[in-house]
Design a protein around this motif. Sequence first.
Motif, PDB file in Angstrom:
ATOM      1  N   GLN A 129       3.353   7.437  10.207  1.00 22.17           N
ATOM      2  CA  GLN A 129       3.069   6.121   9.656  1.00 22.17           C
ATOM      3  C   GLN A 129       1.737   5.584  10.204  1.00 22.17           C
ATOM      4  OE1 GLN A 129       6.984   4.705  10.952  1.00 22.17           O
ATOM      5  NE2 GLN A 129       7.258   3.814   8.917  1.00 22.17           N
ATOM      6  N   ALA A 130       1.510   5.783  11.497  1.00 26.49           N
ATOM      7  CA  ALA A 130       0.269   5.319  12.116  1.00 26.49           C
ATOM      8  C   ALA A 130      -0.934   6.015  11.499  1.00 26.49           C
ATOM      9  CB  ALA A 130       0.309   5.565  13.625  1.00 26.49           C
ATOM     10  N   SER A 131      -0.801   7.309  11.236  1.00 23.75           N
ATOM     11  CA  SER A 131      -1.884   8.067  10.634  1.00 23.75           C
ATOM     12  C   SER A 131      -2.216   7.566   9.232  1.00 23.75           C
ATOM     13  CB  SER A 131      -1.511   9.552  10.581  1.00 23.75           C
ATOM     14  OG  SER A 131      -2.542  10.318   9.985  1.00 23.75           O
ATOM     15  N   ILE A 132      -1.187   7.351   8.421  1.00 26.64           N
ATOM     16  CA  ILE A 132      -1.388   6.856   7.050  1.00 26.64           C
ATOM     17  C   ILE A 132      -1.985   5.451   7.086  1.00 26.64           C
ATOM     18  CG2 ILE A 132      -0.216   6.191   4.920  1.00 26.64           C
ATOM     19  CD1 ILE A 132       1.828   8.422   5.511  1.00 26.64           C
ATOM     20  N   LEU A 133      -1.501   4.636   8.017  1.00 30.25           N
ATOM     21  CA  LEU A 133      -1.989   3.271   8.166  1.00 30.25           C
ATOM     22  C   LEU A 133      -3.479   3.258   8.474  1.00 30.25           C
ATOM     23  CD1 LEU A 133      -0.686   0.410   8.190  1.00 30.25           C
ATOM     24  CD2 LEU A 133      -0.533   0.626  10.674  1.00 30.25           C
ATOM     25  N   MET A 134      -3.890   4.060   9.450  1.00 35.22           N
ATOM     26  CA  MET A 134      -5.304   4.118   9.837  1.00 35.22           C
ATOM     27  C   MET A 134      -6.182   4.602   8.690  1.00 35.22           C
ATOM     28  SD  MET A 134      -4.901   5.732  13.655  1.00 35.22           S
ATOM     29  CE  MET A 134      -6.563   6.423  13.562  1.00 35.22           C
ATOM     30  N   GLN A 135      -5.740   5.665   8.021  1.00 33.19           N
ATOM     31  CA  GLN A 135      -6.536   6.219   6.929  1.00 33.19           C
ATOM     32  C   GLN A 135      -6.696   5.208   5.800  1.00 33.19           C
ATOM     33  OE1 GLN A 135      -5.452  10.298   5.698  1.00 33.19           O
ATOM     34  NE2 GLN A 135      -4.375  10.483   7.637  1.00 33.19           N
ATOM     35  N   THR A 136      -5.629   4.482   5.499  1.00 33.51           N
ATOM     36  CA  THR A 136      -5.692   3.471   4.444  1.00 33.51           C
ATOM     37  C   THR A 136      -6.701   2.381   4.793  1.00 33.51           C
ATOM     38  OG1 THR A 136      -3.380   3.850   3.823  1.00 33.51           O
ATOM     39  CG2 THR A 136      -4.372   1.756   3.152  1.00 33.51           C
ATOM     40  N   VAL A 137      -6.586   1.837   5.999  1.00 30.76           N
ATOM     41  CA  VAL A 137      -7.454   0.741   6.438  1.00 30.76           C
ATOM     42  C   VAL A 137      -8.919   1.177   6.448  1.00 30.76           C
ATOM     43  CG1 VAL A 137      -8.033  -0.773   8.370  1.00 30.76           C
ATOM     44  CG2 VAL A 137      -5.639  -0.341   7.798  1.00 30.76           C
ATOM     45  N   MET A 138      -9.207   2.343   7.010  1.00 32.24           N
ATOM     46  CA  MET A 138     -10.588   2.814   7.117  1.00 32.24           C
ATOM     47  C   MET A 138     -11.188   3.127   5.755  1.00 32.24           C
ATOM     48  SD  MET A 138     -10.399   5.285  10.462  1.00 32.24           S
ATOM     49  CE  MET A 138     -10.339   4.602  12.119  1.00 32.24           C
ATOM     50  N   PHE A 139     -10.394   3.750   4.887  1.00 31.30           N
ATOM     51  CA  PHE A 139     -10.911   4.115   3.568  1.00 31.30           C
ATOM     52  C   PHE A 139     -11.230   2.870   2.750  1.00 31.30           C
ATOM     53  CE2 PHE A 139     -10.462   5.171  -0.923  1.00 31.30           C
ATOM     54  CZ  PHE A 139     -11.298   6.271  -1.024  1.00 31.30           C
ATOM     55  N   VAL A 140     -10.336   1.890   2.779  1.00 28.49           N
ATOM     56  CA  VAL A 140     -10.574   0.652   2.035  1.00 28.49           C
ATOM     57  C   VAL A 140     -11.808  -0.057   2.576  1.00 28.49           C
ATOM     58  CG1 VAL A 140      -9.662  -1.638   1.499  1.00 28.49           C
ATOM     59  CG2 VAL A 140      -8.156   0.348   1.387  1.00 28.49           C
TER      60      VAL A 140
ATOM     61  N   HIS B  24     -11.735  -4.468 -10.837  1.00 30.75           N
ATOM     62  CA  HIS B  24     -11.738  -5.126  -9.525  1.00 30.75           C
ATOM     63  C   HIS B  24     -13.084  -4.894  -8.844  1.00 30.75           C
ATOM     64  CE1 HIS B  24     -10.289  -6.705  -5.737  1.00 30.75           C
ATOM     65  NE2 HIS B  24     -10.682  -5.595  -5.134  1.00 30.75           N
ATOM     66  N   ALA B  25     -13.893  -5.954  -8.740  1.00 36.77           N
ATOM     67  CA  ALA B  25     -15.207  -5.816  -8.112  1.00 36.77           C
ATOM     68  C   ALA B  25     -15.354  -6.702  -6.883  1.00 36.77           C
ATOM     69  CB  ALA B  25     -16.301  -6.179  -9.118  1.00 36.77           C
ATOM     70  N   ALA B  26     -14.387  -7.569  -6.617  1.00 38.86           N
ATOM     71  CA  ALA B  26     -14.465  -8.476  -5.477  1.00 38.86           C
ATOM     72  C   ALA B  26     -14.119  -7.735  -4.183  1.00 38.86           C
ATOM     73  CB  ALA B  26     -13.507  -9.648  -5.677  1.00 38.86           C
ATOM     74  N   ALA B  27     -14.751  -8.150  -3.092  1.00 36.80           N
ATOM     75  CA  ALA B  27     -14.483  -7.526  -1.801  1.00 36.80           C
ATOM     76  C   ALA B  27     -13.047  -7.795  -1.372  1.00 36.80           C
ATOM     77  CB  ALA B  27     -15.444  -8.072  -0.751  1.00 36.80           C
ATOM     78  N   VAL B  28     -12.452  -6.820  -0.718  1.00 33.15           N
ATOM     79  CA  VAL B  28     -11.086  -6.937  -0.223  1.00 33.15           C
ATOM     80  C   VAL B  28     -11.120  -7.597   1.147  1.00 33.15           C
ATOM     81  CG1 VAL B  28      -9.017  -5.646   0.432  1.00 33.15           C
ATOM     82  CG2 VAL B  28     -10.419  -4.865  -1.484  1.00 33.15           C
ATOM     83  N   SER B  29     -10.168  -8.472   1.413  1.00 33.39           N
ATOM     84  CA  SER B  29     -10.111  -9.166   2.702  1.00 33.39           C
ATOM     85  C   SER B  29      -9.181  -8.430   3.665  1.00 33.39           C
ATOM     86  CB  SER B  29      -9.612 -10.597   2.518  1.00 33.39           C
ATOM     87  OG  SER B  29      -8.242 -10.607   2.135  1.00 33.39           O
ATOM     88  N   ALA B  30      -9.333  -8.739   4.940  1.00 31.35           N
ATOM     89  CA  ALA B  30      -8.472  -8.147   5.952  1.00 31.35           C
ATOM     90  C   ALA B  30      -7.013  -8.547   5.715  1.00 31.35           C
ATOM     91  CB  ALA B  30      -8.923  -8.590   7.345  1.00 31.35           C
ATOM     92  N   GLU B  31      -6.797  -9.776   5.248  1.00 31.98           N
ATOM     93  CA  GLU B  31      -5.453 -10.258   4.953  1.00 31.98           C
ATOM     94  C   GLU B  31      -4.804  -9.437   3.841  1.00 31.98           C
ATOM     95  OE1 GLU B  31      -1.926 -12.442   4.371  1.00 31.98           O
ATOM     96  OE2 GLU B  31      -3.286 -12.242   6.087  1.00 31.98           O
ATOM     97  N   GLU B  32      -5.577  -9.117   2.799  1.00 30.86           N
ATOM     98  CA  GLU B  32      -5.046  -8.318   1.691  1.00 30.86           C
ATOM     99  C   GLU B  32      -4.665  -6.916   2.167  1.00 30.86           C
ATOM    100  OE1 GLU B  32      -7.019  -9.353  -2.482  1.00 30.86           O
ATOM    101  OE2 GLU B  32      -8.547  -9.134  -0.915  1.00 30.86           O
ATOM    102  N   VAL B  33      -5.502  -6.350   3.023  1.00 29.43           N
ATOM    103  CA  VAL B  33      -5.214  -5.016   3.541  1.00 29.43           C
ATOM    104  C   VAL B  33      -3.924  -5.037   4.349  1.00 29.43           C
ATOM    105  CG1 VAL B  33      -6.019  -3.192   5.081  1.00 29.43           C
ATOM    106  CG2 VAL B  33      -7.624  -4.299   3.552  1.00 29.43           C
ATOM    107  N   TRP B  34      -3.768  -6.067   5.186  1.00 34.95           N
ATOM    108  CA  TRP B  34      -2.546  -6.164   5.984  1.00 34.95           C
ATOM    109  C   TRP B  34      -1.318  -6.300   5.096  1.00 34.95           C
ATOM    110  CZ3 TRP B  34       0.564  -5.165   9.566  1.00 34.95           C
ATOM    111  CH2 TRP B  34       1.693  -5.952   9.818  1.00 34.95           C
ATOM    112  N   GLN B  35      -1.362  -7.161   4.093  1.00 34.09           N
ATOM    113  CA  GLN B  35      -0.216  -7.351   3.212  1.00 34.09           C
ATOM    114  C   GLN B  35       0.143  -6.053   2.500  1.00 34.09           C
ATOM    115  OE1 GLN B  35       1.816  -9.870   2.990  1.00 34.09           O
ATOM    116  NE2 GLN B  35       0.660 -11.108   4.457  1.00 34.09           N
ATOM    117  N   PHE B  36      -0.864  -5.293   2.102  1.00 31.70           N
ATOM    118  CA  PHE B  36      -0.619  -4.012   1.433  1.00 31.70           C
ATOM    119  C   PHE B  36       0.058  -3.039   2.398  1.00 31.70           C
ATOM    120  CE2 PHE B  36      -1.825   0.300   0.204  1.00 31.70           C
ATOM    121  CZ  PHE B  36      -1.512   0.308  -1.151  1.00 31.70           C
ATOM    122  N   CYS B  37      -0.474  -2.960   3.633  1.00 33.98           N
ATOM    123  CA  CYS B  37       0.098  -2.054   4.632  1.00 33.98           C
ATOM    124  C   CYS B  37       1.515  -2.470   5.012  1.00 33.98           C
ATOM    125  CB  CYS B  37      -0.793  -2.021   5.873  1.00 33.98           C
ATOM    126  SG  CYS B  37      -2.401  -1.236   5.615  1.00 33.98           S
ATOM    127  N   LEU B  38       1.736  -3.774   5.129  1.00 33.51           N
ATOM    128  CA  LEU B  38       3.067  -4.271   5.474  1.00 33.51           C
ATOM    129  C   LEU B  38       4.069  -3.889   4.395  1.00 33.51           C
ATOM    130  CD1 LEU B  38       4.940  -5.911   7.278  1.00 33.51           C
ATOM    131  CD2 LEU B  38       4.187  -7.975   6.063  1.00 33.51           C
TER     132      LEU B  38
END
Length: 221
Positions: free
Chosen positions: A175-186, A197-211
């Motif tokens: 899970q940690a590996s998938i989490l890191m790869q997702t965050v870094m790639f985004v 979708h052309a707007a920048a993604v926020s840190a909050e959106e990334v967290w909600q997706f990972c959660l």
Amino acid sequence: MTAVPEEQPAWRQRAVERSTRAAKLRAEQRVQRFLDAAQELIAEKRTTDFTVQEVVDRSKQSLRSFYQHFDGKHELLLALFEDALSKSAAEIRETAGSQSDPLQALRLAVEMLFEQSLSNPGVERPLFSDFALQLLVKHPAQVATAHLPLHQVFTELVEQAEDAGVIPAGKPRRQASILMQTVMFVAQGNGVPAGSHAAAVSAEEVWQFCLGGLSGVPVRN
């Protein structure tokens, strides 16, 4: 009968150890000067498109000294990559460790990694986007090793969240590996248009997706 070698006098052992420590310190200082020079060039050029000779000239050392410590430019970049990831892991561990709520700790870790991974060659980051993928393709084993400190931090945070019952039990290391790869790639592709979708993604959106992925609860718009 085999003669037993005499043990070296204590003073001789101390002298040799002192000499070894001094040589190691000088080598570490030379390596750091090369790393600092490369980092300055990246900040100035906003790219890793520089030569070994430029690094040597900037560090005010010799080409011979450079190749005593590095096989080539790729190894220098890998050293920068590994050093920055190690610093990132230490920063995330310290910040997340100050949180008593394990889910909040994990959230801070995700958001910090996302912010640190955003493409900005002028600032020291754990990922330099114009060569990180090249390193991954050409030197995957070394890149995997460089990620170990960060992966360990995220594994511990996932385990703590699972132990507290705030996310379902699973396979923390995976899970940690998938989490890191997702965050870094985004973060690396942030702001790049994808369909409508052309707007920048926020840190909050990334967290909600990972959660949503960790908890098994779909993310709703």
